[in-house]
Write a protein that holds these residues in place. Structure first.
Motif, mmCIF file in Angstrom:
data_model
loop_
_atom_site.group_PDB
_atom_site.id
_atom_site.type_symbol
_atom_site.label_atom_id
_atom_site.label_comp_id
_atom_site.label_asym_id
_atom_site.label_seq_id
_atom_site.Cartn_x
_atom_site.Cartn_y
_atom_site.Cartn_z
ATOM 1 N N GLU A 259 40.300 52.659 38.648
ATOM 2 C CA GLU A 259 39.895 51.557 39.918
ATOM 3 C C GLU A 259 40.996 50.638 40.095
ATOM 4 O OE1 GLU A 259 36.608 51.306 39.808
ATOM 5 O OE2 GLU A 259 36.647 53.443 38.720
ATOM 6 N N GLY A 260 40.787 50.252 41.182
ATOM 7 C CA GLY A 260 42.159 49.799 42.245
ATOM 8 C C GLY A 260 41.757 48.520 42.783
ATOM 9 N N ALA A 261 40.250 47.849 42.250
ATOM 10 C CA ALA A 261 39.670 46.163 42.814
ATOM 11 C C ALA A 261 40.393 45.447 41.721
ATOM 12 C CB ALA A 261 37.831 46.594 42.692
ATOM 13 N N GLU A 262 40.717 44.175 43.176
ATOM 14 C CA GLU A 262 41.299 43.323 42.333
ATOM 15 C C GLU A 262 40.102 42.592 41.138
ATOM 16 O OE1 GLU A 262 44.225 41.063 41.202
ATOM 17 O OE2 GLU A 262 44.749 42.832 42.839
ATOM 18 N N GLU A 263 38.651 42.777 41.193
ATOM 19 C CA GLU A 263 38.252 42.559 39.791
ATOM 20 C C GLU A 263 38.300 43.034 38.702
ATOM 21 O OE1 GLU A 263 35.123 44.213 42.406
ATOM 22 O OE2 GLU A 263 36.918 42.905 42.816
ATOM 23 N N ASP A 264 38.605 44.269 39.194
ATOM 24 C CA ASP A 264 39.013 45.646 37.523
ATOM 25 C C ASP A 264 40.324 44.875 37.360
ATOM 26 O OD1 ASP A 264 36.285 47.109 37.905
ATOM 27 O OD2 ASP A 264 37.460 47.660 39.857
ATOM 28 N N LYS A 265 40.951 44.534 37.907
ATOM 29 C CA LYS A 265 42.487 44.204 37.680
ATOM 30 C C LYS A 265 42.554 43.231 36.638
ATOM 31 C CE LYS A 265 47.098 43.759 38.680
ATOM 32 N NZ LYS A 265 48.120 43.815 39.906
ATOM 33 N N LYS A 266 41.494 42.232 37.171
ATOM 34 C CA LYS A 266 41.524 40.387 36.532
ATOM 35 C C LYS A 266 40.870 41.506 35.157
ATOM 36 C CE LYS A 266 41.448 37.657 40.042
ATOM 37 N NZ LYS A 266 40.569 37.867 41.017
ATOM 38 N N ARG A 267 39.385 41.898 35.065
ATOM 39 C CA ARG A 267 38.534 42.271 33.919
ATOM 40 C C ARG A 267 39.316 42.861 33.142
ATOM 41 N NH1 ARG A 267 33.935 44.458 35.470
ATOM 42 N NH2 ARG A 267 34.553 46.583 33.668
ATOM 43 N N GLY A 268 40.669 43.817 33.111
ATOM 44 C CA GLY A 268 41.120 44.480 32.365
ATOM 45 C C GLY A 268 42.264 43.700 31.197
ATOM 46 N N LEU A 269 43.182 42.253 32.085
ATOM 47 C CA LEU A 269 44.103 41.543 31.983
ATOM 48 C C LEU A 269 43.491 40.276 31.552
ATOM 49 C CD1 LEU A 269 46.286 41.513 35.532
ATOM 50 C CD2 LEU A 269 46.669 42.466 32.792
ATOM 51 N N THR A 270 42.601 39.980 32.128
ATOM 52 C CA THR A 270 41.556 38.930 31.000
ATOM 53 C C THR A 270 41.065 39.411 29.336
ATOM 54 O OG1 THR A 270 41.006 37.899 33.424
ATOM 55 C CG2 THR A 270 39.418 37.771 31.478
ATOM 56 N N LEU A 271 40.716 40.919 29.257
ATOM 57 C CA LEU A 271 40.318 41.706 28.461
ATOM 58 C C LEU A 271 41.828 41.563 27.249
ATOM 59 C CD1 LEU A 271 37.713 43.709 29.381
ATOM 60 C CD2 LEU A 271 37.010 42.018 27.963
ATOM 61 N N GLY A 272 42.588 41.392 27.824
ATOM 62 C CA GLY A 272 43.763 41.438 26.873
ATOM 63 C C GLY A 272 45.160 42.577 27.578
#
Length: 125
Positions: A87-100
Motif C-alpha cells: 500500500e503505497g498511497a499517501e493516506e495509507d502511509k499517514k494512517r499507519g504512522l498515525t496509529l503508531g
C-alpha cells in the motif's frame, strides 16, 4: 545469545523469508516469524521484542489493527514498528504512522533500506 529480538508479521512466506534473510545480516539479531496479526499478537504477549515489522494486508487481522492494539498496551508503547506493505498511497502511509508505526516502507522493499531503518530505530551501528 541474540540480544535483539525482531518479530516479522507477514502472511506471504516469500516476503517473510526475504525480510528474515535481510535481518540476518545484522549482528546479534534473533528473528521470530508470525503469519498474521493474530499470530503476531500471540507472540508479542508471550515474549519481548525490540522491533516489529508488520505487513498491512493480512487475513484474520491486518497490520493496522495489530499496530493499534500494540500501541494501546503500555508495555509495548516504546517498541518501534516498521510497516512493510504494497500500500503505497499517501493516506495509507499517514494512517499507519498515525496509529503508531515508526516507519513505513513499500514493497518491493529494498534490503539496504530495511536494514538502514532497523538500525536507525534500534540505534545500532
Amino acid at each position: 545469545m541474540a540480544s535483539i529480538n525482531i518479530l516479522v508479521v507477514e502472511d506471504s512466506p516469500t516476503m517473510r523469508q526475504l525480510i528474515v534473510f535481510a535481518l540476518k545480516r545484522l549482528k546479534d539479531v534473533s528473528v521470530t516469524e508470525a503469519s498474521d496479526g493474530v499470530d503476531g499478537l500471540k507472540k508479542i504477549s508471550s515474549q519481548k521484542f525490540d522491533l516489529l515489522i508488520v505487513d498491512i494486508n493480512m487475513p484474520i487481522m491486518d497490520g493496522l489493527k495489530l499496530v493499534s492494539l500494540v500501541r494501546q498496551d503500555a508495555k509495548f508503547k516504546d517498541v518501534p514498528i516498521i510497516i512493510v506493505t504494497t500500500e503505497g498511497a499517501e493516506e495509507d502511509k499517514k494512517r499507519g504512522l498515525t496509529l503508531g508505526a515508526d516507519a513505513y516502507l513499500t514493497k518491493p522493499v529494498q534490503t539496504n533500506q530495511l536494514i538502514a531503518t532497523v538500525k536507525e530505530l534500534l540505534k545500532i551501528s
